[in-house]
Design a protein around this motif. Structure first.
Motif, PDB file in Angstrom:
ATOM      1  N   THR A 285      -9.222  14.985  -6.400  1.00  0.00           N
ATOM      2  CA  THR A 285      -9.265  15.870  -5.223  1.00  0.00           C
ATOM      3  C   THR A 285      -8.353  15.426  -4.084  1.00  0.00           C
ATOM      4  O   THR A 285      -8.479  15.918  -2.959  1.00  0.00           O
ATOM      5  N   ASN A 286      -7.429  14.508  -4.337  1.00  0.00           N
ATOM      6  CA  ASN A 286      -6.442  14.123  -3.319  1.00  0.00           C
ATOM      7  C   ASN A 286      -5.282  15.107  -3.350  1.00  0.00           C
ATOM      8  O   ASN A 286      -4.570  15.196  -4.350  1.00  0.00           O
ATOM      9  N   PHE A 287      -5.091  15.869  -2.272  1.00  0.00           N
ATOM     10  CA  PHE A 287      -3.950  16.778  -2.196  1.00  0.00           C
ATOM     11  C   PHE A 287      -2.646  15.985  -2.256  1.00  0.00           C
ATOM     12  O   PHE A 287      -2.542  14.917  -1.637  1.00  0.00           O
ATOM     13  N   PRO A 288      -1.628  16.487  -2.948  1.00  0.00           N
ATOM     14  CA  PRO A 288      -0.329  15.800  -2.922  1.00  0.00           C
ATOM     15  C   PRO A 288       0.198  15.588  -1.498  1.00  0.00           C
ATOM     16  O   PRO A 288       0.720  14.516  -1.181  1.00  0.00           O
ATOM     17  N   LEU A 289       0.046  16.613  -0.647  1.00  0.00           N
ATOM     18  CA  LEU A 289       0.537  16.478   0.724  1.00  0.00           C
ATOM     19  C   LEU A 289      -0.218  15.384   1.464  1.00  0.00           C
ATOM     20  O   LEU A 289       0.362  14.657   2.274  1.00  0.00           O
ATOM     21  N   LEU A 290      -1.514  15.235   1.184  1.00  0.00           N
ATOM     22  CA  LEU A 290      -2.300  14.187   1.826  1.00  0.00           C
ATOM     23  C   LEU A 290      -1.787  12.806   1.412  1.00  0.00           C
ATOM     24  O   LEU A 290      -1.653  11.909   2.251  1.00  0.00           O
ATOM     25  N   VAL A 291      -1.491  12.633   0.120  1.00  0.00           N
ATOM     26  CA  VAL A 291      -1.007  11.331  -0.355  1.00  0.00           C
ATOM     27  C   VAL A 291       0.374  11.048   0.227  1.00  0.00           C
ATOM     28  O   VAL A 291       0.683   9.917   0.628  1.00  0.00           O
ATOM     29  N   ASP A 292       1.220  12.063   0.287  1.00  0.00           N
ATOM     30  CA  ASP A 292       2.530  11.893   0.928  1.00  0.00           C
ATOM     31  C   ASP A 292       2.353  11.540   2.401  1.00  0.00           C
ATOM     32  O   ASP A 292       3.049  10.659   2.938  1.00  0.00           O
ATOM     33  N   HIS A 293       1.421  12.219   3.053  1.00  0.00           N
ATOM     34  CA  HIS A 293       1.116  12.005   4.466  1.00  0.00           C
ATOM     35  C   HIS A 293       0.737  10.546   4.738  1.00  0.00           C
ATOM     36  O   HIS A 293       1.297   9.898   5.627  1.00  0.00           O
ATOM     37  N   VAL A 294      -0.202  10.014   3.944  1.00  0.00           N
ATOM     38  CA  VAL A 294      -0.647   8.633   4.187  1.00  0.00           C
ATOM     39  C   VAL A 294       0.438   7.624   3.831  1.00  0.00           C
ATOM     40  O   VAL A 294       0.489   6.526   4.402  1.00  0.00           O
ATOM     41  N   SER A 295       1.320   7.992   2.897  1.00  0.00           N
ATOM     42  CA  SER A 295       2.426   7.077   2.582  1.00  0.00           C
ATOM     43  C   SER A 295       3.450   7.063   3.712  1.00  0.00           C
ATOM     44  O   SER A 295       4.042   6.022   4.010  1.00  0.00           O
ATOM     45  N   ARG A 296       3.655   8.209   4.368  1.00  0.00           N
ATOM     46  CA  ARG A 296       4.569   8.248   5.518  1.00  0.00           C
ATOM     47  C   ARG A 296       4.041   7.369   6.646  1.00  0.00           C
ATOM     48  O   ARG A 296       4.808   6.709   7.355  1.00  0.00           O
ATOM     49  N   GLU A 297       2.731   7.360   6.825  1.00  0.00           N
ATOM     50  CA  GLU A 297       2.151   6.517   7.871  1.00  0.00           C
ATOM     51  C   GLU A 297       2.289   5.037   7.524  1.00  0.00           C
ATOM     52  O   GLU A 297       2.530   4.210   8.414  1.00  0.00           O
ATOM     53  N   ALA A 298       2.146   4.700   6.249  1.00  0.00           N
ATOM     54  CA  ALA A 298       2.345   3.306   5.837  1.00  0.00           C
ATOM     55  C   ALA A 298       3.792   2.883   6.074  1.00  0.00           C
ATOM     56  O   ALA A 298       4.065   1.761   6.523  1.00  0.00           O
ATOM     57  N   ASN A 299       4.726   3.775   5.779  1.00  0.00           N
ATOM     58  CA  ASN A 299       6.140   3.470   5.985  1.00  0.00           C
ATOM     59  C   ASN A 299       6.453   3.323   7.475  1.00  0.00           C
ATOM     60  O   ASN A 299       7.213   2.431   7.883  1.00  0.00           O
TER      61      ASN A 299
ATOM     62  N   LEU B  71       1.700  14.585  -9.087  1.00  0.00           N
ATOM     63  CA  LEU B  71       2.753  15.584  -9.285  1.00  0.00           C
ATOM     64  C   LEU B  71       3.144  15.723 -10.755  1.00  0.00           C
ATOM     65  O   LEU B  71       3.678  16.757 -11.163  1.00  0.00           O
ATOM     66  N   GLN B  72       2.864  14.696 -11.548  1.00  0.00           N
ATOM     67  CA  GLN B  72       3.113  14.764 -12.995  1.00  0.00           C
ATOM     68  C   GLN B  72       1.887  15.259 -13.758  1.00  0.00           C
ATOM     69  O   GLN B  72       1.853  15.208 -14.990  1.00  0.00           O
ATOM     70  N   CYS B  73       0.879  15.736 -13.002  1.00  0.00           N
ATOM     71  CA  CYS B  73      -0.354  16.296 -13.581  1.00  0.00           C
ATOM     72  C   CYS B  73      -1.099  15.280 -14.453  1.00  0.00           C
ATOM     73  O   CYS B  73      -1.710  15.650 -15.469  1.00  0.00           O
ATOM     74  N   LYS B  74      -1.058  14.015 -14.060  1.00  0.00           N
ATOM     75  CA  LYS B  74      -1.750  12.967 -14.817  1.00  0.00           C
ATOM     76  C   LYS B  74      -3.117  12.634 -14.238  1.00  0.00           C
ATOM     77  O   LYS B  74      -3.810  11.744 -14.756  1.00  0.00           O
ATOM     78  N   LEU B  75      -3.520  13.325 -13.159  1.00  0.00           N
ATOM     79  CA  LEU B  75      -4.845  13.110 -12.576  1.00  0.00           C
ATOM     80  C   LEU B  75      -5.564  14.450 -12.399  1.00  0.00           C
ATOM     81  O   LEU B  75      -6.042  14.773 -11.301  1.00  0.00           O
ATOM     82  N   PRO B  76      -5.657  15.270 -13.455  1.00  0.00           N
ATOM     83  CA  PRO B  76      -6.312  16.576 -13.312  1.00  0.00           C
ATOM     84  C   PRO B  76      -7.774  16.418 -12.910  1.00  0.00           C
ATOM     85  O   PRO B  76      -8.490  15.583 -13.456  1.00  0.00           O
ATOM     86  N   GLY B  77      -8.182  17.191 -11.917  1.00  0.00           N
ATOM     87  CA  GLY B  77      -9.559  17.113 -11.456  1.00  0.00           C
ATOM     88  C   GLY B  77      -9.773  16.197 -10.269  1.00  0.00           C
ATOM     89  O   GLY B  77     -10.826  16.247  -9.631  1.00  0.00           O
TER      90      GLY B  77
ATOM     91  N   ILE C 204       0.833  -1.201   0.000  1.00  0.00           N
ATOM     92  CA  ILE C 204       0.000   0.000   0.000  1.00  0.00           C
ATOM     93  C   ILE C 204       0.869   1.254   0.000  1.00  0.00           C
ATOM     94  O   ILE C 204       0.501   2.275  -0.578  1.00  0.00           O
ATOM     95  N   TRP C 205       2.055   1.161   0.624  1.00  0.00           N
ATOM     96  CA  TRP C 205       2.998   2.290   0.549  1.00  0.00           C
ATOM     97  C   TRP C 205       3.378   2.544  -0.906  1.00  0.00           C
ATOM     98  O   TRP C 205       3.375   3.702  -1.360  1.00  0.00           O
ATOM     99  N   ALA C 206       3.694   1.496  -1.651  1.00  0.00           N
ATOM    100  CA  ALA C 206       4.068   1.645  -3.059  1.00  0.00           C
ATOM    101  C   ALA C 206       2.906   2.215  -3.870  1.00  0.00           C
ATOM    102  O   ALA C 206       3.114   3.056  -4.772  1.00  0.00           O
ATOM    103  N   PHE C 207       1.694   1.787  -3.583  1.00  0.00           N
ATOM    104  CA  PHE C 207       0.512   2.309  -4.270  1.00  0.00           C
ATOM    105  C   PHE C 207       0.364   3.808  -4.015  1.00  0.00           C
ATOM    106  O   PHE C 207       0.119   4.593  -4.947  1.00  0.00           O
ATOM    107  N   LYS C 208       0.530   4.201  -2.775  1.00  0.00           N
ATOM    108  CA  LYS C 208       0.394   5.617  -2.429  1.00  0.00           C
ATOM    109  C   LYS C 208       1.469   6.463  -3.110  1.00  0.00           C
ATOM    110  O   LYS C 208       1.191   7.569  -3.596  1.00  0.00           O
ATOM    111  N   ARG C 209       2.689   5.942  -3.163  1.00  0.00           N
ATOM    112  CA  ARG C 209       3.762   6.698  -3.837  1.00  0.00           C
ATOM    113  C   ARG C 209       3.499   6.775  -5.344  1.00  0.00           C
ATOM    114  O   ARG C 209       3.815   7.781  -5.991  1.00  0.00           O
ATOM    115  N   LYS C 210       2.920   5.721  -5.913  1.00  0.00           N
ATOM    116  CA  LYS C 210       2.557   5.756  -7.333  1.00  0.00           C
ATOM    117  C   LYS C 210       1.515   6.845  -7.583  1.00  0.00           C
ATOM    118  O   LYS C 210       1.630   7.629  -8.546  1.00  0.00           O
ATOM    119  N   VAL C 211       0.512   6.913  -6.723  1.00  0.00           N
ATOM    120  CA  VAL C 211      -0.536   7.930  -6.865  1.00  0.00           C
ATOM    121  C   VAL C 211       0.065   9.324  -6.719  1.00  0.00           C
ATOM    122  O   VAL C 211      -0.272  10.241  -7.491  1.00  0.00           O
TER     123      VAL C 211
END
Length: 272
Positions: free
Chosen positions: A102-116, A94-100, A82-89
């Motif tokens: 609503t997951n903040f980049p900081l939120l996705v980084d945040h949940v990946s830090r918790e998985a780690n 950050l590469q602007c491949k999911l325009p529109g 799940i950590w790898a999934f979160k980092r993929k997302v």
């Protein structure tokens, strides 16, 4: 007497598997309807950690340690995925491949830090190499203070802008916890000279005061959201989620405070 390894393992898995399950839900809700592959992956992780959480509650403190060690390894594998999934997302955002979406980049980084954090805890438990108390006090605070600062930022951004007083309170908490986090980083960089009992005791006490205030703010926000008394786009489960993480931090600070005072922690108290 229950085995301390078993008690601590069950405590970590029961708490963090629920957190991982809820992360999967929150990420799924933030994807666009056309992101079917990501939605399906999130659903799979949600089911996986729901099953892990259920199984963790079926074990008892008297379960054979080898059984728990094998369970920890299995959960570690799930946490790594799940950590790898979160980092993929995060990369897609950050590469602007999911325009529109609503997951903040900081939120996705945040949940990946918790998985780690979760998988690192499992590694430490299985290897029997838990950090010495004085190192753990600093490192746990650096981690959780950043988590609390993030929470304040998320709350401020997900409340309706017309909720001016609550938005301002969230901003103040964000600044407070950013300051505490940098103080913790400074204390960390001064190791080992900074690891005296007076300094660490003051460090824990000061952080506790702020965490208790943030915990109470989160509880109020959660209750208002559940009663539909304020305007926001915060999912009620997310409001409860961040409240529980503040409670978790306070629980850890309490254990540190008691340990610094020479009071032995009852193993059964860990499984709250």
């Amino acid at each position: 007497m229950p085995d301390e390894f078993v008690v601590r393992s069950l405590d970590e898995v029961r708490f963090w598997s629920r957190i991982m399950k809820e992360h999967s839900l929150f990420l799924r809700l933030g994807f666009r309807c056309e992101d079917t592959q990501l939605i399906n992956e999130a659903l799979q992780f949600q089911g996986l950690f729901e099953d892990i959480e259920r199984r963790a509650h079926e074990f008892t403190v008297n379960t054979d340690p080898q059984t728990i060690r094998e369970f920890n390894s299995e959960v570690h594998n799930a946490a790594t995925h799940i950590w790898a999934f979160k980092r993929k997302v995060l990369g897609l955002i950050l590469q602007c491949k999911l325009p529109g979406a609503t997951n903040f980049p900081l939120l996705v980084d945040h949940v990946s830090r918790e998985a780690n954090y979760f998988r690192n805890r499992l590694e430490e438990l299985n290897s029997g190499t838990l950090e010495p108390l004085h190192d753990a006090i600093i490192d746990e605070n650096v981690f959780f203070l950043k988590i609390m600062a993030d929470h304040a930022k998320f709350i401020g951004h997900l409340l309706d802008p017309s909720e001016r007083k609550l938005v301002e309170q969230a901003r103040e908490f964000s600044q407070d916890f950013d300051t505490l986090m940098f103080q913790a980083i400074d204390l960390s960089s001064m190791r080992p000279q900074s690891q005296t009992i007076p300094l660490l005791s003051q460090f824990v006490d000061e952080n506790r005061v702020s965490v208790e205030s943030l915990r109470d703010f989160k509880k109020t926000a959660r209750d208002l959201i559940e009663a539909c008394r304020i305007k926001s786009i915060i999912h009620p489960l997310l409001a409860d989620h961040v409240f529980r993480e503040a409670e978790r931090f306070l629980f850890i600070l309490d254990m540190f405070e008691r340990s610094l005072s020479g009071i032995k922690v009852n193993k059964r108290e860990i499984l709250f």
